[in-house]
Structures are given as C-alpha cells and as structure tokens.
Scaffold this motif. Structure first.
Motif, PDB file in Angstrom:
ATOM      1  N   TYR A 195       0.876  -1.168   0.000  1.00  0.00           N
ATOM      2  CA  TYR A 195       0.000   0.000   0.000  1.00  0.00           C
ATOM      3  C   TYR A 195       0.918   1.223   0.000  1.00  0.00           C
ATOM      4  CZ  TYR A 195      -4.024  -2.765   1.792  1.00  0.00           C
ATOM      5  OH  TYR A 195      -5.025  -3.672   1.989  1.00  0.00           O
TER       6      TYR A 195
ATOM      7  N   GLN B 157      -9.026   6.996   3.610  1.00  0.00           N
ATOM      8  CA  GLN B 157      -7.951   6.771   4.585  1.00  0.00           C
ATOM      9  C   GLN B 157      -7.286   8.094   4.967  1.00  0.00           C
ATOM     10  OE1 GLN B 157      -5.597   3.927   2.381  1.00  0.00           O
ATOM     11  NE2 GLN B 157      -7.017   2.253   2.794  1.00  0.00           N
TER      12      GLN B 157
ATOM     13  N   GLY C 267     -14.298  -1.254  -1.482  1.00  0.00           N
ATOM     14  CA  GLY C 267     -13.437  -0.922  -2.619  1.00  0.00           C
ATOM     15  C   GLY C 267     -12.758   0.422  -2.451  1.00  0.00           C
TER      16      GLY C 267
ATOM     17  N   GLY D  96     -11.141   1.260   0.312  1.00  0.00           N
ATOM     18  CA  GLY D  96     -10.077   1.136   1.310  1.00  0.00           C
ATOM     19  C   GLY D  96     -10.577   1.489   2.702  1.00  0.00           C
TER      20      GLY D  96
ATOM     21  N   THR E 120     -11.760  -0.383   5.106  1.00  0.00           N
ATOM     22  CA  THR E 120     -11.375  -1.267   6.213  1.00  0.00           C
ATOM     23  C   THR E 120     -10.076  -0.779   6.850  1.00  0.00           C
ATOM     24  OG1 THR E 120     -12.308  -3.017   4.852  1.00  0.00           O
ATOM     25  CG2 THR E 120     -11.190  -3.692   6.865  1.00  0.00           C
TER      26      THR E 120
HETATM   27  P1  AMP Z   1     -11.912  -2.177   1.195  1.00  0.00           P
HETATM   28  O1  AMP Z   1     -12.632  -0.999   0.626  1.00  0.00           O
HETATM   29  O2  AMP Z   1     -11.462  -1.948   2.591  1.00  0.00           O
HETATM   30  O3  AMP Z   1     -12.690  -3.445   1.010  1.00  0.00           O
HETATM   31  O4  AMP Z   1     -10.542  -2.361   0.345  1.00  0.00           O
HETATM   32  C1  AMP Z   1     -10.547  -2.694  -1.013  1.00  0.00           C
HETATM   33  C2  AMP Z   1      -9.207  -3.254  -1.459  1.00  0.00           C
HETATM   34  O5  AMP Z   1      -8.247  -2.226  -1.522  1.00  0.00           O
HETATM   35  C3  AMP Z   1      -8.617  -4.323  -0.563  1.00  0.00           C
HETATM   36  O6  AMP Z   1      -8.170  -5.374  -1.395  1.00  0.00           O
HETATM   37  C4  AMP Z   1      -7.439  -3.655   0.111  1.00  0.00           C
HETATM   38  O7  AMP Z   1      -6.416  -4.586   0.374  1.00  0.00           O
HETATM   39  C5  AMP Z   1      -7.017  -2.640  -0.914  1.00  0.00           C
HETATM   40  N1  AMP Z   1      -6.445  -1.404  -0.361  1.00  0.00           N
HETATM   41  C6  AMP Z   1      -6.921  -0.684   0.685  1.00  0.00           C
HETATM   42  N2  AMP Z   1      -6.195   0.421   0.873  1.00  0.00           N
HETATM   43  C7  AMP Z   1      -5.220   0.419  -0.069  1.00  0.00           C
HETATM   44  C8  AMP Z   1      -4.142   1.303  -0.388  1.00  0.00           C
HETATM   45  N3  AMP Z   1      -3.957   2.427   0.287  1.00  0.00           N
HETATM   46  N4  AMP Z   1      -3.333   0.976  -1.422  1.00  0.00           N
HETATM   47  C9  AMP Z   1      -3.540  -0.171  -2.126  1.00  0.00           C
HETATM   48  N5  AMP Z   1      -4.533  -1.046  -1.880  1.00  0.00           N
HETATM   49  C10 AMP Z   1      -5.374  -0.761  -0.862  1.00  0.00           C
END
Ligand code: AMP
Length: 440
Positions: free
Chosen positions: A21, A28, A48, A50, A52
């Motif tokens: 990341y 975030q 999607g 990020g 979480t």
């Molecule tokens: P989420 O919206 O939390 O379900 O995250 C979606 C996807 O994005 C997951 O596969 C995470 O591992 C990835 N992800 C979250 N934050 C980042 C970041 N800052 N850079 C790259 N990938 C990320």
C-alpha cells in the motif's frame, strides 16, 4: 501524502509496505488522523474504497497505545458487519494489518456452531468482528462482556438496517459503555442512518470519499450492449475500427486484467497490465511505457489504477463496469482532463444492469447506447431510465399451454431473466425498528 505523514507508527508502516500500500486512499487520508485523535467519524464509503484500513489501522494503533490488556471474555474493539462473508473479509484484513502486533483478533457470525466461538472468547479478544445476531446470542449467554470496549465500528450500516438488524443493534447499543469512540461507515445515507448516527455519534467528523458525482463535461460517454463472452472480440473490433491510438482499459478482476492483456499481446497489440498482484516496480514500468507511447493498451483494476496520473489521454474503456458506482467517475476522470476532450466507452452485458443503473443514478444521466453491428447481445441488457431505475416492461404473459391429452396447465417460466422484478427499485426505506428480513 504518505501513510507516515498521517501519524501511523512504524510497525503498521512496515506492514503496509509489505502489503504494497503506497498511497492512502481518500477515505484513509481523512479518517486515519481523526480516528487517531479519538474522534467519532461518520463516513460515506463503500467497499473498494479502502475503508477497512481507514478504520482498522488507527484503531489498532489506539489499542496498542491506550487501555489495559484484555480480560477474559472481554473485547476492546468491536466491528459490526451485516453478513458473515463480510465478517470473514473484514477479519482477514484486520488480521493482516495487526500481524506482528501483540493484539488478538477474531470473528463471530451465525450459521455455524456457537461453542467454538464461546471457547475462543474465553481468553478475551482485542478486536472482534461480528454480525449483530450472533453477537447478541453470545452476549445473552454471558460469553462476552463489554466493560472494556473502547471502540465501536459499524461497517456497512445501511446494509445492516436493510437486513433487519435494527432491533438487535438497539439492544446491543444499550449494553455498550457510553464512553467509547464510535465510527460509522455507510454507502448510503437514508433517514434511518441519519437517525442512527445522531443517536450514536458525538460531534463526528464527516468524511466523504471526495469523489465528485459528476463526470467532466468534456468526456463523451456511451455504452455498447454486448454478451459477456464477446467482450474481448468487441474490444478488438472497436480498437481497430475506431483507430484508437492509446486506451486505458478497466477490468473488474486481476485475472480479467491478465487475460485481456495476454490476448492483446497474442494478437500483436502492445499492452501491459496494472493490478494488485503485480509488484510495484512492474506497475510503475507499465505506466511509464504507456506514458512514453510504447504501449497502446494499458489494462488495470480499480484499486491499482487509483492515483494514476496520465496526461492527454483520449480514450478510456470500461471492459467491465465497476462494482462501486463512484469508481466509474474516477475511471472516466482519467480522460478529458484540464478541458481536453475525451471519450469513455463501457462494454455492458446483461449481468451488469444493476451496476449500470447505480452509475446512471450517481451521474444523473442515462448513458447513450450504441449497438455495434455483429455484436448485438443474445441476452438483452434491460433498459434503464432517468434516475437510473431499471424500467420493467410488462410483457404479455404467454398463453398457458395445455399438455396434450392430460388437461394439465403448464405455466412455464413467468418471468424471463431480464424481466425479473428489480428488488432494489422496490425495496422499502428501512425503519430503525423495522421487521427482520433476509437475515444471513
Ligand atoms: P476495502 O474498501 O477496505 O474493502 O478495500 C478494497 C481493497 O483495496 C482491498 O483489497 C485492500 O487490500 C485494498 N487497499 C486498501 N487500501 C489500499 C491502499 N492504500 N493501497 C492499495 N490497496 C489498498
């Protein structure tokens, strides 16, 4: 902006480096500093984006820095989610972010035996991910105590209400300590969600994912209806017939990206791929080659494409529509920058009509359709209308057939696939104490 500048500590930064990341996503960027300061947060964010990591990283840091070690049957942070699949998924992420930290994580949900969960909770858990129904069962059976709870996260709060968890939530909230930090994430903001937020949050920081819901006016957008199995052929046809010099193509999955890039290579079209499984140097190289004009087609997933800065790009193709409607705006924002003109074409199959509808609602326009000769789909993409709602064209019911000689009536399939009632369109706005329905 880096993760380090948001105030995250070294062990977490090392984990993020390991996960590759590099840059914080918009949610975030805004949520992490606020959560670290102990503020309540109300965030509009979908899967999607990020989200979480946006709550889990600062939450883990706070647990490390504050509070006593967890007592037996106690928990220090609770993440409530609507479904067991999401519980697994969120727990997987939380566990990855917490790797190397002296903090325990666990997930509980219904549909499986409660006994192993009760055993696991005996030692106490720092971060528990749970669906409301099973959590309440465990609480009623004295397998859980909330006295040590520091942080409560409601993830996909709108879906929890949609699934009829309002009563369970009410009961749980009464059992939680009043002095705590609360973070609420929801994709949509109905009156019921606003009421919930008003009851639970103290002076929250509102976080929008910052995505403009309208696309640049200079981008011409249209779609081609096509069967899923003919998308690659159609893409090749459009590429040649329209003479696109350079195209950025978005596909839904890493596998889809790889497959398309491979096919293009095989037919002699210079292409490269950007997705989460590729190491960062390979992604950067692909981007550089694209910018330098050495690559004609760059195929990418959404997360990997975030933050891509490509000047003077004329053509974006959505090989698949994004799951999250806002990503559409983000994708097509890669073209038509700084007043330049651009074009965004989406190859849409019948399965994607709900995504199309959500996108059209978001951008408040119906995308013009152009059927491409030789590619008319066998599976019709249902019509969408103003507001993005799928229009249900009532067809004349077929005449019941009478089975020869037996006098039986064969009703057949009343709805054809494309005519099935659109559940989203008829779903009622949930009330806080609404009835339980469809629980996982
Ligand atoms: P989420 O919206 O939390 O379900 O995250 C979606 C996807 O994005 C997951 O596969 C995470 O591992 C990835 N992800 C979250 N934050 C980042 C970041 N800052 N850079 C790259 N990938 C990320």
């Amino acid at each position: 902006m880096t993760f380090a500048s948001l105030g995250l500590i070294d062990p977490l930064l090392r984990t993020l480096e390991h996960l590759d990341y590099r840059t914080p996503t918009p949610v975030q960027l805004k949520a992490i500093p606020a959560v670290l300061k102990g503020r309540d947060v109300l965030a509009a964010a979908q899967t999607g984006t990020g989200k979480t990591a946006a709550f889990a990283l600062p939450l883990l840091q706070r647990l490390l820095q504050q509070g006593a070690p967890v007592a037996s049957n106690a928990l220090r942070a609770l993440v409530l989610v609507p479904t067991r699949e999401l519980a697994e998924q969120v727990h997987e992420s939380v566990r990855a972010y917490a790797s190397g930290l002296p903090l325990s994580t666990y997930a509980v949900y219904g549909g499986v035996s409660i006994n192993p969960q009760m055993m696991a909770l005996r030692k106490g858990v720092d971060v528990l991910v749970a669906t409301p129904g099973r959590l309440l069962d465990l609480y009623r059976q004295n397998a859980i105590r909330f006295s040590q709870l520091q942080v409560l996260v409601l993830d996909e709060a709108d879906r929890m209400l949609d699934l009829g968890f309002a009563q369970e939530l009410d009961e749980l909230f009464c059992a939680l300590p009043r002095k705590r930090q609360t973070l609420l994430f929801s994709a949509t903001f109905s009156d019921a969600i606003r009421t919930l937020a008003g009851e639970l949050l103290r002076d929250p920081l509102s976080v929008e994912t910052g995505m403009r819901n309208t696309a640049a006016k200079t981008v011409r957008q249209w779609l081609v209806p096509v069967d899923k199995k003919h998308k690659t052929e159609l893409f090749l046809h459009l590429l040649e017939q329209r003479g696109w010099s350079q195209v950025l193509v978005f596909a839904k999955t890493r596998k889809g990206v790889e497959q398309l890039a491979d096919t293009l290579q095989q037919v002699g079209i210079a292409s490269d791929a950007i997705h989460g499984d590729r190491p960062q140097p390979a992604r950067l190289r692909a981007l550089e080659r694209f910018k330098a004009g050495e690559v004609r087609v760059l195929v990418a997933t959404d997360v990997a494409a975030r933050g891509l800065d490509i000047q003077a790009l004329e053509q974006v193709v959505n090989f698949d529509l994004p799951i999250v409607a806002e990503d559409y705006v983000h994708r097509i924002g890669r073209t038509g920058r700084a007043g330049e003109t651009g074009e965004a074409v989406s190859l849409v199959c019948a399965d994607e009509v709900d995504q199309l509808s959500a996108i059209e609602t978001l951008i408040q326009q119906v995308l013009p359709r152009h059927e491409e000769e030789g590619f008319s789909p066998e599976h019709r993409v249902p019509q969408t209308g103003p507001g993005g709602v799928v229009l249900k064209k009532p067809k004349k019911p077929k005449k019941p057939k009478v089975a020869a000689g037996k006098g039986k009536v064969h009703l057949g399939n009343w709805f054809e696939e494309s005519e099935k009632p659109n559940v989203r369109a008829v779903r009622k706005v949930p009330s806080l104490s609404g009835k339980k329905t469809n629980r996982p």
